[in-house]
Design a protein around this motif. Structure first.
Motif, PDB file in Angstrom:
ATOM      1  N   LEU A   1      -0.932   9.081   3.858  1.00  0.00           N
ATOM      2  CA  LEU A   1      -1.529   9.204   2.650  1.00  0.00           C
ATOM      3  C   LEU A   1      -1.678  10.665   2.236  1.00  0.00           C
ATOM      4  O   LEU A   1      -1.953  11.838   3.098  1.00  0.00           O
TER       5      LEU A   1
ATOM      6  N   SER B   1      -1.346   2.617  -4.606  1.00  0.00           N
ATOM      7  CA  SER B   1      -0.051   2.547  -4.767  1.00  0.00           C
ATOM      8  C   SER B   1       0.440   1.969  -6.323  1.00  0.00           C
ATOM      9  O   SER B   1       0.129   0.774  -6.600  1.00  0.00           O
TER      10      SER B   1
ATOM     11  N   THR C   1       0.659  -1.222   0.015  1.00  0.00           N
ATOM     12  CA  THR C   1       0.096   0.119  -0.063  1.00  0.00           C
ATOM     13  C   THR C   1       0.937   1.189  -0.122  1.00  0.00           C
ATOM     14  O   THR C   1       0.225   2.381  -0.391  1.00  0.00           O
TER      15      THR C   1
ATOM     16  N   PHE D   1      -6.629   6.622  -3.188  1.00  0.00           N
ATOM     17  CA  PHE D   1      -5.268   6.501  -3.287  1.00  0.00           C
ATOM     18  C   PHE D   1      -4.556   5.046  -3.382  1.00  0.00           C
ATOM     19  O   PHE D   1      -4.658   4.463  -2.459  1.00  0.00           O
TER      20      PHE D   1
ATOM     21  N   CYS E   1      -3.765  13.880   1.225  1.00  0.00           N
ATOM     22  CA  CYS E   1      -5.075  14.327   1.080  1.00  0.00           C
ATOM     23  C   CYS E   1      -5.426  15.718   0.492  1.00  0.00           C
ATOM     24  O   CYS E   1      -4.651  16.843   0.856  1.00  0.00           O
TER      25      CYS E   1
ATOM     26  N   PHE F   1       1.792   7.246  -5.670  1.00  0.00           N
ATOM     27  CA  PHE F   1       0.187   7.206  -5.635  1.00  0.00           C
ATOM     28  C   PHE F   1      -0.301   7.609  -6.660  1.00  0.00           C
ATOM     29  O   PHE F   1      -0.176   8.707  -7.024  1.00  0.00           O
TER      30      PHE F   1
ATOM     31  N   THR G   1       2.222   2.457   2.835  1.00  0.00           N
ATOM     32  CA  THR G   1       2.007   3.238   3.952  1.00  0.00           C
ATOM     33  C   THR G   1       2.505   2.632   5.260  1.00  0.00           C
ATOM     34  O   THR G   1       2.662   1.819   5.078  1.00  0.00           O
TER      35      THR G   1
END
Length: 527
Positions: free
Chosen positions: A255, A290, A236, A288, A257, A309, A238
């Motif tokens: 992430l 990856s 991901t 979002f 925003c 992303f 993250t």
């Protein structure tokens, strides 16, 4: 909830009509519009009372919450915007130009004889000195000038120790009046003083801080002894978890925003409103994904992870991945530089689609353990403020609990932001937590932390409907659109407070913090 200027306009226009012996009802309507007294207490099904507005009584047609947009709640509690109104209206103005401080009495008939002037100097957010300022009586529509280096605040040694120095000049009443007690602040203005100190580039100190890194499946674990540990999801792109001295700090993030819970002003203008344009562009529903996540390099003291992303509207993710992605709203290149010291430098390169409307925000979002409820920041405050409503909020070091940051607007929306934040810490009662700051050449941030997610603030139509989340949602914004206020029925945020959909490049520094250090210490150590 933010359209206070329109409210002030209405009350003064109402007084004008009243003075012309026109409809007294117009004047009363103006008063109600400003003070929000059309909100009425109503008992809900659960027996609790709440502020009700148009439509809550089965009334149709109605203006919904249009008459809740005053400077006060119906119980006369002040909205944060009232501070800004007081600042704009204050009769004693202070300016700083070419080394000269000018104090102007804008009254037409009153001198400053009834006022006492005082001064306070802050260096990097902390008070250095204060005292009484001997100002001679200033006649109406007149001014008094003083060279800043001639003032009682001037101390070359003290001022040279600070990166930023702010001088606050305050005028207070010497004696009580029929309407207020002695000591009441009539005006207060903060100005930034020149600093001769030359800054050196930011440096992350990694000596004697080797890091350990291992990859198991889709997870890479990076750590330094028992001090900190980060688990990074390579799928991901993250952070899955971040622990400091064994305490869970972050469990979802980080992430990009670009969305905020809309305010009343965002919705003003019908189909031409910012909200309508954001909805049409699907900015409220971006997912979002990856596209790639790769470890670019590992040394004894540093690991670099590069993530790409792609932001697409939910529902369009089924077409991912494809070689041609016309439905991509954002492409964000995010590089993590994870140092053995625990510092995580995040570099974000944001590339929005060129056909998007002005954006609500440009920043990052992450979620902290709800025990990280103590917030301390160096920026504007202590009350809520935004890029186009921050003149009254002085720069300083403030601290509050997450719950106290929240502003209980009757109709929920974007709230509790703090502007021009240099650094901020989020800590639990033992002092363990996360430090965040601007980094490199990036400007101060717009910061927001709340138990209520953006989605929850958008969902609820009444404050009592809000449901707290199981974590603290944090936003650190490189840019945040203004909240407007010229009126509430058209999109009227001034151009300089809009966030156009163009490329942006910014950096943020995160690092562990414990009770043994402070945000101020970390901030100073990087200069």
């Amino acid at each position: 909830m933010f359209h206070f200027i329109s409210s002030v306009y209405v009350i003064f226009s109402s007084f004008f009509f009243f003075s012309l012996d026109l409809e007294v009802g117009m004047w009363l309507k103006g008063l109600k519009f400003v003070f929000g007294i059309q909100g009425l207490l109503k008992e809900g099904l659960d027996g609790r009372k709440h502020w009700a507005y148009g439509g809550d009584f089965g009334d149709a047609p109605n203006d919904l919450n249009f008459c809740l947009n005053g400077l006060l709640w119906p119980d006369r509690t002040a909205h944060p915007a009232l501070h800004e109104v007081k600042y704009v209206y204050q009769p004693i103005k202070v300016s700083f130009t070419e080394g000269t401080i000018k104090i102007t009495n804008t009254h037409f008939f009153e001198t400053t004889e009834a006022l006492e002037f005082s001064w306070t100097v802050h260096g990097d957010g902390y008070q250095l000195d204060s005292g009484i300022l001997p100002v001679p009586m200033i006649e109406p529509q007149s001014a008094y000038e003083i060279k800043w280096e001639s003032g009682p605040w001037y101390s070359p040694r003290a001022l040279s120790c600070a990166v930023e120095t702010f001088l606050t000049i305050t005028a207070s009443l010497l004696h009580s009046t029929r309407w207020v007690e002695s000591g009441h602040v009539i005006s207060s203005t903060q100005i930034q003083l020149p600093v001769k100190r030359e800054l050196v580039p930011h440096v992350i100190r990694t000596k004697d801080a080797p890091l350990l890194a291992e990859t198991l499946g889709d997870t890479t674990k990076i750590s330094h002894r028992d001090y900190w540990e980060i688990k990074f999801n390579n799928q991901t792109g993250t952070i899955e978890s971040w622990k400091v001295e064994g305490a869970s700090v972050m469990h979802t993030g980080i992430l990009p925003c670009f969305w905020r819970a809309p305010t009343d002003n965002d919705k003003g203008g019908g189909e031409s409103s910012y909200f309508s344009k954001w909805k049409a562009a699907h900015l409220d529903d971006v997912l979002f994904l990856s596209e790639s996540c790769s470890i670019q390099g590992v040394t004894d003291h540093l690991m670099k992870i590069a993530v790409v992303f792609l932001g697409v509207a939910k529902g369009d993710e089924s077409s991912f991945p494809q070689s041609e992605r016309s439905n991509v709203l954002f492409k964000v290149d995010m590089t993590y530089s994870i140092h053995g010291s625990g510092d995580v430098i995040i570099e974000c390169n944001v590339k929005p689609s060129s056909d998007l409307p002005p954006l609500p925000r440009i920043g990052v979002e992450f979620h902290l353990n709800k025990s990280m409820d103590h917030i301390k920041w160096y920026g504007r405050g202590p009350f809520e403020c935004y890029p186009d409503r921050k003149a009254a909020a002085h720069v300083g070091v403030y601290e509050q609990n997450v719950g106290d940051m929240h502003v209980p607007y009757i109709v929920p929306g974007e709230c509790s932001g703090r502007a021009d934040v240099r650094w901020v810490t989020f800590q639990n009662k033992e002092g363990c937590g996360i430090y965040a700051s601007m980094y490199g050449g990036s400007p101060p941030m717009q910061m927001n932390a709340s138990y209520y997610s953006t989605a929850e603030l958008d969902r609820a139509t009444h404050h009592e409907e809000l449901i707290k989340g199981d974590n603290v949602e944090v936003h650190l914004d490189h840019k945040h659109m203004g909240v407007g206020g010229d009126d509430s029925w058209s999109p009227c945020v001034h151009d300089k407070y809009l966030v156009p959909a163009v490329p942006y490049l910014f950096s943020i520094r995160l690092c562990p913090i414990t009770a043994a250090t402070s945000g101020h210490d970390i901030y100073k150590s990087q200069l």
